[in-house]
Design an enzyme around this catalytic site. Structure first.
Site, PDB file in Angstrom:
ATOM      1  N   HIS A 228      -5.992 -10.873  18.768  1.00 39.54           N
ATOM      2  CA  HIS A 228      -6.407 -11.873  20.285  1.00 39.54           C
ATOM      3  C   HIS A 228      -6.404 -10.813  21.380  1.00 39.54           C
ATOM      4  CE1 HIS A 228      -2.477 -10.513  20.910  1.00 39.54           C
ATOM      5  NE2 HIS A 228      -2.065 -11.169  20.840  1.00 39.54           N
ATOM      6  N   ASP A 298      -2.622 -17.293  16.836  1.00 37.54           N
ATOM      7  CA  ASP A 298      -1.703 -17.426  16.794  1.00 37.54           C
ATOM      8  C   ASP A 298      -1.453 -18.998  17.693  1.00 37.54           C
ATOM      9  OD1 ASP A 298      -0.118 -15.666  18.556  1.00 37.54           O
ATOM     10  OD2 ASP A 298      -0.835 -15.307  20.610  1.00 37.54           O
TER      11      ASP A 298
END
Ligand code: DOR
Length: 442
Positions: A228, A298
């Site tokens: 991320h 995520d």
């Protein structure tokens, strides 16, 4: 059992072609088979696109221990609906997945409950390097170099050196520098608004942690995946990969920025924090340029009740597996990317990064994990229609064009135009780390 999918336009590793695909049991047997080929079932898919199933290499599915937020069954239903046929799940459950025994327990849980294919990372602690070194049946090691949800954290340099030196599995990390985050937090007395979250978990915190991780990876010649990525500055650091480093963006960092706190508050509070509109643009550019290879969610569900608490009590994270493919397909219509790029970032590249056997491509011999996509279908995301147990989405009310309409897992239809088949079970994903990762096999 043989199924012929015909009439669709297929996204193959070699390009987009109009061809038929023959599935036998759990595998893709042939492309454009002869008319004489014996089949049990024909799926007519005119006007649709056939793509490999999405491989989401970063999800938090909360089982064991946090199943009031999500569990492997509800999460995998959401995957099936969203066209995600394989997931790799993070170790910050309760208990944490920090030993080979706990890894085996999670795999067993998933075998009984998951509608899609599954794999689990083993989590690093300052003292479990022996477990990390002998772990098998896993994509790799997850390090929280900065803390997030849960108590997994390895911030100590000597411990990090040992993990990179004494293990051979690929490593991925949550990169936000703990010291910087704490100093930022103290400077604004802990923070009191959701926008403070991005002041506390700022660009500097991300950049310092990525630099530290890259230094470790290069010195120890160790494969490393930056999870991320949220800032333009980090993407520049990834230009020098030396065949070892890959990176990833998430839909929320591509599509939300600090201007969205006013409208969405804690629903867009996550770690790493959302950044600026300029960072959104830079992340798209980095994907197109190949500085980032993977798009993953995520997926990190919390209940609405938990999310409704004021900052900083509100937890970080949002659910996304059932909408991530549609968000990226809609982005094609917005002129941000092509279908081939979406397939590369969401299907092929993550499978190559983690050395998955038989995943991420439509080709003979690969697993029949497939998704039929209607690029013209417009649907609105609604909280009460979400399959995730927490039943909300930060994209509630948003209409997207381009949706998965049918999903196959190992040759079996698990989702078809709104209907999920709860009886289907995915398989344990096989990893062959001798393949050598993205730079050798992409
Ligand atoms: O926002 C986040 N939430 N980021 C993470 O890295 C962890 C996740 C969670 O597990 O809630």
């Amino acid at each position: 059992m043989r199924t012929l999918i015909q009439g669709a336009t297929c996204v193959l590793p070699t390009g987009i072609v109009h061809t038929s695909v023959l599935i036998e049991d759990s595998k893709i047997l042939d492309l454009a088979p002869p008319a004489s080929a014996q089949v049990d079932q024909v799926v007519q898919a005119d006007g649709m696109y056939l793509i490999p199933g999405v491989v989401d290499d970063q999800v938090h599915f909360r089982e064991p221990g946090l199943t009031h937020k999500e569990d492997l069954h509800t999460a995998s239903r959401a995957c099936a609906k969203g066209g995600v046929t394989s997931f790799l799940e993070m170790p910050n459950t309760n208990p944490t997945t920090i030993t080979c025994d706990r890894l085996a327990e999670k795999l067993q849980l998933a075998a009984g409950k998951s509608l899609v294919n599954y794999g689990f990372y083993i989590g690093a602690t300052p003292s479990n390097v022996a477990e990390l070194a002998r772990a098998k049946r896993t994509p790799g090691i997850k390090i929280f170099i900065g803390s997030s949800t849960g108590d997994l954290l390895v911030d100590d340099q000597a411990a990090l050196e040992r993990i990179f030196a004494e293990t051979s599995l690929p490593i991925c990390a949550h990169c936000e520098d703990e010291t910087t985050v704490r100093a930022n937090r103290d400077a604004i007395n802990g923070g009191s608004t959701f926008a403070d979250h991005s002041r506390i978990r700022d660009e500097r915190a991300a950049v310092i942690a990525v630099k530290r991780a890259l230094d470790l990876a290069f010195r120890h010649n160790h494969r490393f995946h930056v999870l991320h990525v949220s800032t333009a500055a980090e993407t520049e650091l990834l230009r020098d990969h030396r065949g070892l480093i890959t990176g990833e963006a998430c839909p929320h960092h591509l599509l939300f920025n600090v201007d969205d706190y006013a409208r969405l508050g804690s629903l867009v509070q996550m770690n790493p924090s959302i950044k600026t509109a300029a960072d959104n643009v830079a992340l798209w550019n980095a994907l197109r340029e190949g500085l980032l290879q993977v798009v993953a969610t995520d997926h990190a569900p919390h209940t609405m009740e938990e999310k409704r608490q004021p900052y900083p009590k509100s937890p970080s994270g949002l659910p996304a597996v059932e909408n991530s493919l549609a968000l990226m397909l809609d982005s094609i219509h917005q002129g941000r990317c092509t279908l081939e790029q979406v397939v590369h970032w969401m299907c092929d590249a993550p499978a190559r990064v983690w050395d998955m056997v038989g995943k991420g491509r439509i080709a003979p011999g690969y697993d029949a994990d497939l998704v039929l996509v209607d690029l013209n279908l417009e649907q609105t995301i609604r909280n009460d229609e979400q399959e995730t147990k927490c039943r909300w989405s930060p994209w509630d009310g948003v209409t997207l064009k381009g949706w998965p309409v049918r999903t196959w897992v190992l040759g079996q239809t698990v989702y078809d135009h709104g209907k999920i088949d709860d009886t289907i079970r995915g398989g344990e994903i096989q990893f062959d780390h001798d393949l050598g990762g993205y730079w050798k096999t992409a």
